[in-house]
Design a protein around this motif. Structure first.
Motif, PDB file in Angstrom:
ATOM      1  N   UNK A  13      -8.372  -6.988  40.512  1.00  0.00           N
ATOM      2  CA  UNK A  13      -7.256  -6.118  40.493  1.00  0.00           C
ATOM      3  C   UNK A  13      -6.103  -6.466  39.388  1.00  0.00           C
ATOM      4  N   UNK A  14      -6.085  -7.893  38.959  1.00  0.00           N
ATOM      5  CA  UNK A  14      -5.299  -8.473  37.945  1.00  0.00           C
ATOM      6  C   UNK A  14      -5.626  -7.558  36.816  1.00  0.00           C
ATOM      7  N   UNK A  15      -6.812  -7.502  36.169  1.00  0.00           N
ATOM      8  CA  UNK A  15      -7.217  -6.693  35.094  1.00  0.00           C
ATOM      9  C   UNK A  15      -7.182  -5.059  35.376  1.00  0.00           C
ATOM     10  N   UNK A  16      -7.269  -4.618  36.521  1.00  0.00           N
ATOM     11  CA  UNK A  16      -6.729  -3.153  36.625  1.00  0.00           C
ATOM     12  C   UNK A  16      -5.544  -2.654  36.395  1.00  0.00           C
ATOM     13  N   UNK A  17      -4.578  -3.933  36.403  1.00  0.00           N
ATOM     14  CA  UNK A  17      -3.203  -3.680  36.239  1.00  0.00           C
ATOM     15  C   UNK A  17      -2.795  -4.274  35.120  1.00  0.00           C
ATOM     16  N   UNK A  18      -3.442  -4.790  34.317  1.00  0.00           N
ATOM     17  CA  UNK A  18      -3.069  -5.518  33.189  1.00  0.00           C
ATOM     18  C   UNK A  18      -2.392  -4.612  32.074  1.00  0.00           C
ATOM     19  N   UNK A  19      -1.567  -4.904  31.340  1.00  0.00           N
ATOM     20  CA  UNK A  19      -1.137  -3.999  30.328  1.00  0.00           C
ATOM     21  C   UNK A  19      -1.952  -4.169  28.868  1.00  0.00           C
ATOM     22  N   UNK A  20      -1.951  -3.063  28.211  1.00  0.00           N
ATOM     23  CA  UNK A  20      -2.750  -3.391  26.990  1.00  0.00           C
ATOM     24  C   UNK A  20      -2.474  -4.530  26.229  1.00  0.00           C
ATOM     25  N   UNK A  21      -1.304  -5.081  26.230  1.00  0.00           N
ATOM     26  CA  UNK A  21      -0.993  -6.274  25.672  1.00  0.00           C
ATOM     27  C   UNK A  21      -1.766  -7.590  26.142  1.00  0.00           C
ATOM     28  N   UNK A  22      -1.560  -7.413  27.532  1.00  0.00           N
ATOM     29  CA  UNK A  22      -2.413  -8.656  28.272  1.00  0.00           C
ATOM     30  C   UNK A  22      -3.829  -8.441  28.144  1.00  0.00           C
ATOM     31  N   UNK A  23      -4.354  -7.364  27.790  1.00  0.00           N
ATOM     32  CA  UNK A  23      -5.856  -7.290  27.478  1.00  0.00           C
ATOM     33  C   UNK A  23      -6.087  -7.646  26.033  1.00  0.00           C
ATOM     34  N   UNK A  24      -5.275  -7.377  25.414  1.00  0.00           N
ATOM     35  CA  UNK A  24      -5.431  -7.791  23.826  1.00  0.00           C
ATOM     36  C   UNK A  24      -5.451  -9.437  23.723  1.00  0.00           C
ATOM     37  N   UNK A  25      -4.206  -9.673  24.485  1.00  0.00           N
ATOM     38  CA  UNK A  25      -4.274 -11.452  24.692  1.00  0.00           C
ATOM     39  C   UNK A  25      -5.550 -12.171  25.191  1.00  0.00           C
ATOM     40  N   UNK A  26      -6.244 -11.406  26.372  1.00  0.00           N
ATOM     41  CA  UNK A  26      -7.396 -11.859  26.793  1.00  0.00           C
ATOM     42  C   UNK A  26      -8.545 -11.952  25.881  1.00  0.00           C
ATOM     43  N   UNK A  27      -8.529 -10.799  25.056  1.00  0.00           N
ATOM     44  CA  UNK A  27      -9.667 -10.546  24.146  1.00  0.00           C
ATOM     45  C   UNK A  27      -9.553 -11.792  23.011  1.00  0.00           C
ATOM     46  N   UNK A  28      -8.173 -11.792  22.525  1.00  0.00           N
ATOM     47  CA  UNK A  28      -8.046 -12.949  21.707  1.00  0.00           C
ATOM     48  C   UNK A  28      -8.335 -14.190  22.003  1.00  0.00           C
ATOM     49  N   UNK A  29      -8.075 -14.593  23.539  1.00  0.00           N
ATOM     50  CA  UNK A  29      -8.277 -16.003  23.800  1.00  0.00           C
ATOM     51  C   UNK A  29      -9.792 -16.094  23.943  1.00  0.00           C
ATOM     52  N   UNK A  30     -10.770 -14.852  24.128  1.00  0.00           N
ATOM     53  CA  UNK A  30     -12.120 -14.999  24.283  1.00  0.00           C
ATOM     54  C   UNK A  30     -12.759 -15.236  22.809  1.00  0.00           C
ATOM     55  N   UNK A  31     -12.250 -14.536  22.035  1.00  0.00           N
ATOM     56  CA  UNK A  31     -12.571 -14.736  20.578  1.00  0.00           C
ATOM     57  C   UNK A  31     -12.425 -16.360  19.984  1.00  0.00           C
ATOM     58  N   UNK A  32     -11.051 -16.644  20.431  1.00  0.00           N
ATOM     59  CA  UNK A  32     -10.913 -18.134  20.098  1.00  0.00           C
ATOM     60  C   UNK A  32     -11.802 -18.921  20.724  1.00  0.00           C
ATOM     61  N   UNK A  33     -12.073 -18.798  21.955  1.00  0.00           N
ATOM     62  CA  UNK A  33     -13.326 -19.707  22.798  1.00  0.00           C
ATOM     63  C   UNK A  33     -14.532 -19.663  21.922  1.00  0.00           C
ATOM     64  N   UNK A  34     -14.947 -18.443  21.651  1.00  0.00           N
ATOM     65  CA  UNK A  34     -16.158 -18.269  20.790  1.00  0.00           C
ATOM     66  C   UNK A  34     -16.229 -19.194  19.798  1.00  0.00           C
ATOM     67  N   UNK A  35     -15.167 -18.942  18.949  1.00  0.00           N
ATOM     68  CA  UNK A  35     -15.033 -19.725  17.592  1.00  0.00           C
ATOM     69  C   UNK A  35     -15.107 -21.148  17.752  1.00  0.00           C
ATOM     70  N   UNK A  36     -14.707 -21.789  19.052  1.00  0.00           N
ATOM     71  CA  UNK A  36     -14.517 -23.029  19.276  1.00  0.00           C
ATOM     72  C   UNK A  36     -15.280 -24.070  19.841  1.00  0.00           C
ATOM     73  N   UNK A  37     -16.475 -23.291  20.334  1.00  0.00           N
ATOM     74  CA  UNK A  37     -17.571 -24.002  21.285  1.00  0.00           C
ATOM     75  C   UNK A  37     -18.227 -25.001  20.488  1.00  0.00           C
ATOM     76  N   UNK A  38     -18.612 -24.957  19.100  1.00  0.00           N
ATOM     77  CA  UNK A  38     -19.212 -25.666  18.427  1.00  0.00           C
ATOM     78  C   UNK A  38     -18.548 -27.073  18.084  1.00  0.00           C
TER      79      UNK A  38
END
Length: 113
Positions: A13-38
């Motif tokens: 439900x939190x994703x269903x009501x998330x603003x485009x800005x929140x979704x962009x933040x979430x995607x950026x968080x996942x990009x940072x996570x992916x880059x930092x695993x190693x």
């Protein structure tokens, strides 16, 4: 090295009501996570986001039904597969997985010889 799956459970439900800005933040968080695993001593082998549970189909005992297997507040929304030397390293990686609306579960992948 061993493989671990990091399962991401979050409130849909939190994703269903998330603003485009929140979704962009979430995607950026996942990009940072992916880059930092190693940098945490593990290797990211893959990962995917899943469509919400309204698209799920369950098969149990040969019977097919619409919807997820279980009803929960948080649903499996995605996963990462990592190669890590041990559970402690996999847990260190899991602590950095973005799960803004929930949490994660770490499970070792079984190997068969």
């Amino acid at each position: 090295m061993s493989q671990y799956v990091i399962l991401i459970y979050e409130d849909e439900a939190s994703y269903a009501t998330a603003t485009p800005e929140v979704m962009a933040e979430v995607m950026a968080d996942h990009d940072r996570f992916s880059a930092g695993v190693e940098g945490l001593g593990a290797k990211l082998l893959g990962g995917e986001a899943l469509h919400n549970t309204t698209t799920a189909t369950t098969v149990r005992g040969g019977e097919v039904t619409d919807g997820p297997f279980v009803e929960t507040m948080e649903a499996l929304g995605g996963f990462y597969l990592v190669d890590a030397p041990d559970l402690d390293t996999a847990l260190a990686v899991a602590r950095t997985v973005p799960a803004r609306f929930g949490g994660v579960e770490v499970r070792p992948v079984m190997t068969f010889d």
